[in-house]
Design an enzyme around this catalytic site. Sequence first.
Site, PDB file in Angstrom:
ATOM      1  N   ASP A 307       0.858  -1.173   0.000  1.00 21.80           N
ATOM      2  CA  ASP A 307       0.000   0.000   0.000  1.00 21.80           C
ATOM      3  C   ASP A 307       0.903   1.234   0.000  1.00 21.80           C
ATOM      4  O   ASP A 307       2.085   1.149   0.338  1.00 21.80           O
ATOM      5  CB  ASP A 307      -0.896  -0.028   1.234  1.00 21.80           C
ATOM      6  CG  ASP A 307      -1.738   1.218   1.363  1.00 21.80           C
ATOM      7  OD1 ASP A 307      -2.365   1.600   0.368  1.00 21.80           O
ATOM      8  OD2 ASP A 307      -1.746   1.809   2.445  1.00 21.80           O
ATOM      9  N   ASP A 502      -1.851  -0.671   5.946  1.00 21.53           N
ATOM     10  CA  ASP A 502      -2.113  -0.106   7.265  1.00 21.53           C
ATOM     11  C   ASP A 502      -3.543   0.340   7.488  1.00 21.53           C
ATOM     12  O   ASP A 502      -3.955   0.558   8.613  1.00 21.53           O
ATOM     13  CB  ASP A 502      -1.186   1.085   7.520  1.00 21.53           C
ATOM     14  CG  ASP A 502      -1.647   2.327   6.773  1.00 21.53           C
ATOM     15  OD1 ASP A 502      -2.049   2.194   5.606  1.00 21.53           O
ATOM     16  OD2 ASP A 502      -1.620   3.422   7.368  1.00 21.53           O
ATOM     17  N   ASP A 506      -7.255  -1.800   3.560  1.00 26.75           N
ATOM     18  CA  ASP A 506      -6.271  -2.838   3.249  1.00 26.75           C
ATOM     19  C   ASP A 506      -6.612  -4.174   3.895  1.00 26.75           C
ATOM     20  O   ASP A 506      -6.033  -5.199   3.522  1.00 26.75           O
ATOM     21  CB  ASP A 506      -4.874  -2.415   3.726  1.00 26.75           C
ATOM     22  CG  ASP A 506      -4.361  -1.189   2.999  1.00 26.75           C
ATOM     23  OD1 ASP A 506      -4.599  -1.102   1.785  1.00 26.75           O
ATOM     24  OD2 ASP A 506      -3.743  -0.326   3.647  1.00 26.75           O
TER      25      ASP A 506
END
Length: 606
Positions: A307, A502, A506
């Site tokens: 990410d 995080d 996600d």
Amino acid sequence: MKRDEHRLRLALLAWAGSGLALGLLLRWLAPEAAPIVLTLATLPVLAVLLRDIVQGLLHGNAGLDLLAALSMAGALALGEELAGAVVALMFAGGSFLEEFARERARREMTALLARQPRRATRHGPSGLEEVPVEALQPSDRVLVRQGEVVPVDGRALGPAVLDTSALTGESIPVTLTMGDPVLSGSTNAGEAFDLEAEREAAASTLAGIIRLVEQAQASRAPMARLADRWALGFLAVTLAIAAAAYLASDDPRRALAVLVVATPCPLILAVPVALIAGLSRAARAGVLVKSGAALEMLARVRVLLLDKTGTLTEGRVRLLEARPASSLDPRELLRLAASLDQASAHPVAAGLVEAARKAGLPLATPEAVREEAGAGIAGRVEGRAVALGGPGFVASHGWAGMEAVSDHPPGSLRVCVAVDGAPAGLLVLADPLRGDAEAMLAAARAAGIRRVVLLSGDRAAVAEAVGARLGVDAVLAERSPAEKVAAVLREKPGGPVLMLGDGVNDAPALAAADIGVAMGARGAAASAEAADAVVLVDRIDRLAEAMRIARRARGIALQSVAVGIGLSVLGMLAAAAGYLTPVQGALLQEAIDVAVILNALRALRI
């Protein structure tokens, strides 16, 4: 219960050891009494072993404990009481040594359990008061004295020096300033400071770590289960060699010697010890792996999906530059904008206020504030009309022109500022890359990662700029949570997939990956729950370190198994050929067991 079992193992070791010593003495002083004493030294160990075998079979587990039972029972039946007592002593000693090794490996993880504070000092209406940690609420002001463990997550209300080694393994204390985040579980290594609590104790970092530690300690790795399956195969081979030795020699003592050499097997000792040591070492490095299964998978990953926001970047905007449009001083431009933004909860406002405070600028109280969500904010600061936001919003408050200073780095954000109806300047902000991002990717590739994919929900231009700088293999931008899951599944044919993220968005992708890793320091609770491992500190370079530890721990486990099994087979063949007596075989096998356990503990020194 665990303490009683530990005492039982210790008592068995003492009983078998003293019985063997007395039996050896009586072989010289009273030979007729020696077999009785040696038999009595063996029987309690055999009884407990048979209990363990029955319990294992009831739970669907069968392993090489059966060989130890056959060896002791066979030795007593064949009049080899000394061999039976040696096996009993070595089995009791091996069980005790294995438990000691496990506890030694778990020590770094269980140390966190003892660190959880029970009381805290809170600023109350009538002064300082001692309260249970559970009574702390968000916005409470907490005094953390020198040497105390921080009880809850929060923000420093002044300078502080923290020892975070219990969380990260980093021995150098961290210096914080006003407003910096503080993680529970850290130790105050400087003067006393005040902390504004942001979470309840049960939701804080230390409490979450403790829950994850308990999960990790209770887990059983697939390698351990695989070892049990290998153990069944080894059991069959052992019985076959023992039967062949008996048929070839017509001597049951040769078959007994074969059984004794294979008791107990390093296969069932080395794997769990090495993996628990790896879990412990990873925790010291700042990555809490929830299970042995996850540690194994971490050692095998080939594809890394990342990410962007909050993972590769810091996850909060920072001021890059203040560009005044006139003779206005850059510091004054920032001071006026930050003073007004104190009334806003927008992340950009928080970044401006933080920048002004770190610059030591005195902020004024804003008045007559009017904010349009997502557009901008206007009001009065020290009698001056101030407006800031996007060009469209600020245009209605005197903004015009500024083309000459409108250039800005890719992925950055411009905040236009107008003062008293005239253009005042631009503030350029960005969510900067983490300083350790490039080093982490380089270390990850060195650890075996073949493909790196940036998987982001952000705009394509921003994600591609970050990807180009880091040299990733592919950039997938503007992806929804469902599309992130689909991307994870598409990458799986290339090898085991690791997803690092995080945010709440996600969490599905973390759960879909072969191993999901969450940034736990400032990440969402949902991502930490869905993940198989959690980076406990706000540093992603620890992920590559954990991968290296996992690969090394798995390698040590396999090495111990291969060497131990190889030596055991050689010993069995020698016993089958008549070169080893049952007593010699017992001593040889226990020396092998001790060696593989000690070798497995090398995982603690990775």
